[in-house]
Design a protein around this motif. Structure first.
Motif, PDB file in Angstrom:
ATOM      1  N   ALA A 176       6.057   6.378  -2.770  1.00 40.88           N
ATOM      2  CA  ALA A 176       4.786   6.843  -3.311  1.00 40.88           C
ATOM      3  C   ALA A 176       4.500   6.437  -4.745  1.00 40.88           C
ATOM      4  O   ALA A 176       3.385   6.216  -5.268  1.00 40.88           O
ATOM      5  CB  ALA A 176       4.437   8.126  -2.875  1.00 40.88           C
ATOM      6  N   GLN A 177       5.643   7.017  -5.417  1.00 37.94           N
ATOM      7  CA  GLN A 177       5.573   6.796  -6.962  1.00 37.94           C
ATOM      8  C   GLN A 177       5.385   5.420  -7.291  1.00 37.94           C
ATOM      9  O   GLN A 177       4.560   4.923  -8.078  1.00 37.94           O
ATOM     10  CB  GLN A 177       6.749   7.358  -7.719  1.00 37.94           C
ATOM     11  CG  GLN A 177       6.881   7.194  -9.086  1.00 37.94           C
ATOM     12  CD  GLN A 177       8.025   7.954  -9.657  1.00 37.94           C
ATOM     13  OE1 GLN A 177       8.311   8.962  -9.087  1.00 37.94           O
ATOM     14  NE2 GLN A 177       8.602   7.363 -10.599  1.00 37.94           N
ATOM     15  N   ALA A 178       6.297   4.331  -6.684  1.00 41.28           N
ATOM     16  CA  ALA A 178       6.007   2.837  -6.841  1.00 41.28           C
ATOM     17  C   ALA A 178       4.804   2.556  -6.585  1.00 41.28           C
ATOM     18  O   ALA A 178       4.276   1.686  -7.307  1.00 41.28           O
ATOM     19  CB  ALA A 178       7.388   2.311  -6.309  1.00 41.28           C
ATOM     20  N   LEU A 179       4.497   2.856  -5.504  1.00 41.98           N
ATOM     21  CA  LEU A 179       3.237   2.267  -5.059  1.00 41.98           C
ATOM     22  C   LEU A 179       1.779   2.751  -5.848  1.00 41.98           C
ATOM     23  O   LEU A 179       0.933   1.735  -6.207  1.00 41.98           O
ATOM     24  CB  LEU A 179       2.849   2.773  -3.372  1.00 41.98           C
ATOM     25  CG  LEU A 179       1.677   2.072  -2.898  1.00 41.98           C
ATOM     26  CD1 LEU A 179       1.623   0.497  -2.933  1.00 41.98           C
ATOM     27  CD2 LEU A 179       1.598   2.594  -1.372  1.00 41.98           C
ATOM     28  N   ASN A 227      -8.535   1.227   1.391  1.00 36.22           N
ATOM     29  CA  ASN A 227      -8.213   0.874   0.271  1.00 36.22           C
ATOM     30  C   ASN A 227      -7.674   1.994  -0.890  1.00 36.22           C
ATOM     31  O   ASN A 227      -8.061   3.201  -0.639  1.00 36.22           O
ATOM     32  CB  ASN A 227      -9.558   0.466  -0.634  1.00 36.22           C
ATOM     33  CG  ASN A 227      -9.451  -1.209  -0.498  1.00 36.22           C
ATOM     34  OD1 ASN A 227      -9.283  -1.633   0.583  1.00 36.22           O
ATOM     35  ND2 ASN A 227     -10.234  -1.796  -1.298  1.00 36.22           N
ATOM     36  N   GLY A 228      -6.433   1.989  -1.516  1.00 37.64           N
ATOM     37  CA  GLY A 228      -6.174   3.075  -2.429  1.00 37.64           C
ATOM     38  C   GLY A 228      -6.360   2.778  -3.719  1.00 37.64           C
ATOM     39  O   GLY A 228      -6.780   1.747  -4.088  1.00 37.64           O
ATOM     40  N   LEU A 229      -6.172   3.729  -4.590  1.00 37.29           N
ATOM     41  CA  LEU A 229      -6.392   3.742  -6.089  1.00 37.29           C
ATOM     42  C   LEU A 229      -5.157   4.016  -6.775  1.00 37.29           C
ATOM     43  O   LEU A 229      -4.539   5.183  -6.549  1.00 37.29           O
ATOM     44  CB  LEU A 229      -7.355   4.743  -6.458  1.00 37.29           C
ATOM     45  CG  LEU A 229      -8.076   4.891  -7.741  1.00 37.29           C
ATOM     46  CD1 LEU A 229      -8.686   3.424  -8.264  1.00 37.29           C
ATOM     47  CD2 LEU A 229      -8.888   5.869  -8.143  1.00 37.29           C
ATOM     48  N   ARG A 230      -4.814   3.119  -7.613  1.00 39.72           N
ATOM     49  CA  ARG A 230      -3.514   3.196  -8.329  1.00 39.72           C
ATOM     50  C   ARG A 230      -3.752   4.149  -9.863  1.00 39.72           C
ATOM     51  O   ARG A 230      -5.101   4.217  -9.984  1.00 39.72           O
ATOM     52  CB  ARG A 230      -2.833   2.056  -8.601  1.00 39.72           C
ATOM     53  CG  ARG A 230      -2.357   1.313  -7.446  1.00 39.72           C
ATOM     54  CD  ARG A 230      -1.513   0.017  -8.136  1.00 39.72           C
ATOM     55  NE  ARG A 230      -0.723  -0.537  -6.984  1.00 39.72           N
ATOM     56  CZ  ARG A 230      -1.019  -1.619  -6.237  1.00 39.72           C
ATOM     57  NH1 ARG A 230      -2.386  -2.159  -6.526  1.00 39.72           N
ATOM     58  NH2 ARG A 230      -0.539  -2.200  -5.365  1.00 39.72           N
ATOM     59  N   LYS A 231      -2.716   4.450 -10.456  1.00 40.70           N
ATOM     60  CA  LYS A 231      -2.917   5.135 -11.674  1.00 40.70           C
ATOM     61  C   LYS A 231      -3.779   4.433 -12.665  1.00 40.70           C
ATOM     62  O   LYS A 231      -4.646   4.904 -13.317  1.00 40.70           O
ATOM     63  CB  LYS A 231      -1.753   5.761 -11.996  1.00 40.70           C
ATOM     64  CG  LYS A 231      -1.726   6.685 -13.529  1.00 40.70           C
ATOM     65  CD  LYS A 231      -0.438   6.886 -13.868  1.00 40.70           C
ATOM     66  CE  LYS A 231      -0.340   7.798 -15.242  1.00 40.70           C
ATOM     67  NZ  LYS A 231       0.991   8.177 -15.638  1.00 40.70           N
ATOM     68  N   PHE A 236      -6.101  -1.553  -3.903  1.00 38.68           N
ATOM     69  CA  PHE A 236      -5.369  -2.352  -3.295  1.00 38.68           C
ATOM     70  C   PHE A 236      -5.530  -1.878  -1.676  1.00 38.68           C
ATOM     71  O   PHE A 236      -5.765  -0.617  -1.293  1.00 38.68           O
ATOM     72  CB  PHE A 236      -3.833  -2.320  -3.463  1.00 38.68           C
ATOM     73  CG  PHE A 236      -3.219  -0.583  -3.129  1.00 38.68           C
ATOM     74  CD1 PHE A 236      -2.527  -0.529  -2.190  1.00 38.68           C
ATOM     75  CD2 PHE A 236      -3.344   0.343  -4.131  1.00 38.68           C
ATOM     76  CE1 PHE A 236      -1.767   0.501  -1.564  1.00 38.68           C
ATOM     77  CE2 PHE A 236      -2.760   1.464  -3.676  1.00 38.68           C
ATOM     78  CZ  PHE A 236      -2.110   1.578  -2.676  1.00 38.68           C
ATOM     79  N   PRO A 237      -5.370  -2.833  -0.862  1.00 39.23           N
ATOM     80  CA  PRO A 237      -5.740  -2.732   0.459  1.00 39.23           C
ATOM     81  C   PRO A 237      -4.470  -1.896   1.147  1.00 39.23           C
ATOM     82  O   PRO A 237      -3.091  -2.165   0.778  1.00 39.23           O
ATOM     83  CB  PRO A 237      -5.812  -3.884   1.350  1.00 39.23           C
ATOM     84  CG  PRO A 237      -5.170  -4.918   0.247  1.00 39.23           C
ATOM     85  CD  PRO A 237      -5.230  -4.391  -0.976  1.00 39.23           C
ATOM     86  N   LEU A 238      -4.431  -0.763   1.921  1.00 36.50           N
ATOM     87  CA  LEU A 238      -3.414  -0.132   2.560  1.00 36.50           C
ATOM     88  C   LEU A 238      -3.673   0.156   4.075  1.00 36.50           C
ATOM     89  O   LEU A 238      -4.721   0.417   4.559  1.00 36.50           O
ATOM     90  CB  LEU A 238      -3.163   1.047   1.686  1.00 36.50           C
ATOM     91  CG  LEU A 238      -4.157   2.198   1.700  1.00 36.50           C
ATOM     92  CD1 LEU A 238      -4.309   3.132   2.943  1.00 36.50           C
ATOM     93  CD2 LEU A 238      -4.087   2.980   0.506  1.00 36.50           C
ATOM     94  N   GLU A 239      -2.466   0.336   4.807  1.00 38.60           N
ATOM     95  CA  GLU A 239      -2.475   0.969   6.070  1.00 38.60           C
ATOM     96  C   GLU A 239      -1.970   2.351   6.031  1.00 38.60           C
ATOM     97  O   GLU A 239      -0.884   2.629   5.656  1.00 38.60           O
ATOM     98  CB  GLU A 239      -1.707   0.138   6.994  1.00 38.60           C
ATOM     99  CG  GLU A 239      -1.683   0.361   8.484  1.00 38.60           C
ATOM    100  CD  GLU A 239      -0.999  -0.648   9.096  1.00 38.60           C
ATOM    101  OE1 GLU A 239      -1.525  -1.788   9.817  1.00 38.60           O
ATOM    102  OE2 GLU A 239       0.331  -0.532   8.973  1.00 38.60           O
ATOM    103  N   LEU A 240      -2.706   3.376   6.734  1.00 42.42           N
ATOM    104  CA  LEU A 240      -2.318   4.756   6.720  1.00 42.42           C
ATOM    105  C   LEU A 240      -2.302   5.196   7.996  1.00 42.42           C
ATOM    106  O   LEU A 240      -3.009   5.142   8.710  1.00 42.42           O
ATOM    107  CB  LEU A 240      -3.600   5.549   5.997  1.00 42.42           C
ATOM    108  CG  LEU A 240      -3.659   6.831   5.810  1.00 42.42           C
ATOM    109  CD1 LEU A 240      -2.242   7.406   5.021  1.00 42.42           C
ATOM    110  CD2 LEU A 240      -4.738   7.535   5.063  1.00 42.42           C
ATOM    111  N   SER A 241      -1.095   6.067   8.310  1.00 47.19           N
ATOM    112  CA  SER A 241      -0.595   6.357   9.598  1.00 47.19           C
ATOM    113  C   SER A 241      -0.792   7.962   9.192  1.00 47.19           C
ATOM    114  O   SER A 241      -0.131   8.627   8.136  1.00 47.19           O
ATOM    115  CB  SER A 241       0.578   6.105  10.013  1.00 47.19           C
ATOM    116  OG  SER A 241       0.608   4.916  10.034  1.00 47.19           O
ATOM    117  N   LEU A 242      -1.469   8.783   9.806  1.00 48.01           N
ATOM    118  CA  LEU A 242      -1.874  10.077   9.719  1.00 48.01           C
ATOM    119  C   LEU A 242      -1.034  11.164  10.780  1.00 48.01           C
ATOM    120  O   LEU A 242      -1.147  10.778  11.926  1.00 48.01           O
ATOM    121  CB  LEU A 242      -3.258  10.547   9.712  1.00 48.01           C
ATOM    122  CG  LEU A 242      -3.993   9.939   8.454  1.00 48.01           C
ATOM    123  CD1 LEU A 242      -5.554  10.013   8.519  1.00 48.01           C
ATOM    124  CD2 LEU A 242      -3.321  10.425   7.019  1.00 48.01           C
ATOM    125  N   GLY A 243      -0.446  12.035  10.363  1.00 48.83           N
ATOM    126  CA  GLY A 243       0.098  13.089  11.373  1.00 48.83           C
ATOM    127  C   GLY A 243      -0.117  14.229  10.781  1.00 48.83           C
ATOM    128  O   GLY A 243      -0.568  14.603   9.692  1.00 48.83           O
TER     129      GLY A 243
END
Length: 395
Positions: A176-179, A227-231, A236-243
């Protein structure tokens, strides 16, 4: 005194695809990776197998011969909401992608598939299922489970973000830090909205409030594309799996995030390639055709068939061997034999006559070219047929 070790069984995968070549290739690939694999060629068989056996994941084609793939998806998801179902299909329309994800699919991949992407998606699907199980055991064996959980999270290749019922970040792994570009100390205790473009934040807040009020999640256990938001402020487009899981302290959430920028690029390139192919195939005067080695079904036939043969493309899709009915009686036996003995070997190059529905006779030159996979096995046959009547009858 004897000791006995317990070895965890390999994950079991169900492949649902009516194309025997694709099913066999997938089975070989996954068995080589150590999975136990079963295959079903129809939706009914898939539902029956899933009812009788426990599977770690399902790879499902939407185009099945007996029932619509969405019906199979809904049935399997209803029977076991935690069963990850990966859609693997040739359909590229965004509407089908969104529909399959809304119906509960874990992920949506397109044919021809990328082996590494498929394996990574499958590992992630099984990992999400395992992560949910581990999370439910945290309260009973906290010290032991927490250490294992941290090990899995920190070594995962995908970003894993954990949040509490207030939408606050409580765990953040190296991926997550790298992304996203934030160090753990910068985000722990901060709201999850920090990682979202502003247009998503109000909807996210309403979702948290609805979940607290009703206890009915809409996206938990599913995969969504956002879409995610970087620092640095870039999206960027992302795929999110939620639990989710609950303890005495309240509800907690896990989000497994994957950057799909490259996948989007490949899908766009594939769509553009298919568009160029269609523009070419549908505007040339020759007949371009594509079939399986057994000639059991016609994969593609260009519109030139209707112009030259005088018969509909639909009739050929319905009966792949119906083109033989148009052969001139004097040529029929020779050409039929050549079609079934020479096309796979790559030496099929025949000239013959056809009789159109209006009684006119046309001369055809028909060639075939086998297409092989990495092992050298023929899995498709491509061909091109041209009207050479003017050449054969120059006067």
């Amino acid at each position: 005194m004897s000791t006995q070790s317990t070895i965890a069984p390999s994950p079991s995968i169900l492949i649902v695809d009516d194309d025997p070549d694709i099913a066999r290739a997938l089975q070989d690939l996954l068995e080589y990776e150590g999975y136990q694999v079963q295959a079903a060629s129809t939706g009914g068989e898939a539902i029956s197998r899933a009812t009788e056996d426990h599977f770690s994941a399902v790879i499902l084609d939407l185009g099945l011969p007996d029932v619509d793939g969405f019906s199979v998806l809904r049935t399997l998801t209803k029977a076991d909401p935690k069963l990850p179902i990966i859609i693997l299909t040739a359909f590229l329309k965004d509407a089908r992608t969104i529909a399959s994800l809304r119906e509960g699919a874990f992920a949506y991949l397109t044919k021809p598939y990328n082996r590494d992407e498929l394996k990574a998606t499958l590992r992630r699907a099984i990992g999400v299922q395992a992560l949910a199980v581990k999370a439910e055991r945290v309260e009973r064996a906290l010290s032991e489970s927490e250490e294992r959980f941290r090990s899995v999270v920190e070594t995962a290749s995908d970003a894993i973000v954990l949040g509490d019922q207030n939408g606050t970040i409580i765990s953040w792994n190296k991926a997550a830090q790298a992304l996203f570009g934030y160090a753990a100390e910068e985000v722990l205790g901060e709201p999850l909205t920090l990682l979202m473009p502003p247009r998503y934040r109000a909807s996210h807040q309403r979702g948290l409030e609805r979940l607290r009020a009703t206890g009915r999640p809409r996206l938990i256990g599913k995969t969504v594309e956002l879409n995610g938001l970087r620092k640095d402020g870039s999206e960027f487009p992302l795929e999110l799996s939620l639990g989710t899981w609950r303890t005495r302290e309240g509800a907690f959430y896990s989000g497994i995030v994957r950057d799909i920028t490259e996948r989007r690029r490949r899908e766009k390139a594939l769509r553009e390639s298919q568009e160029r192919f269609c523009q070419l195939a549908e505007n040339i005067r020759e007949v371009f055709w594509l079939t399986d080695p057994q000639k059991s079904h016609m994969i593609y036939i260009s519109p030139g068939y209707e112009h030259i043969w005088g018969r509909t493309c639909g009739s050929l899709y319905a009966s792949p061997e119906s083109w033989l009915d148009a052969l001139h009686p004097d040529d029929r036996e020779r050409v039929a034999e050549a079609a079934f003995t020479k096309q796979v070997s790559g030496i099929y190059d025949e000239e013959y006559r056809i009789v159109r529905p209006d009684g006119s006779v046309r001369w055809i030159r028909d060639r075939a070219f086998p297409i092989r996979d990495e092992s050298g096995t023929v899995y498709r046959i491509a061909g091109i047929a041209d009207d050479i009547t003017d050449r054969r009858n120059p006067c």
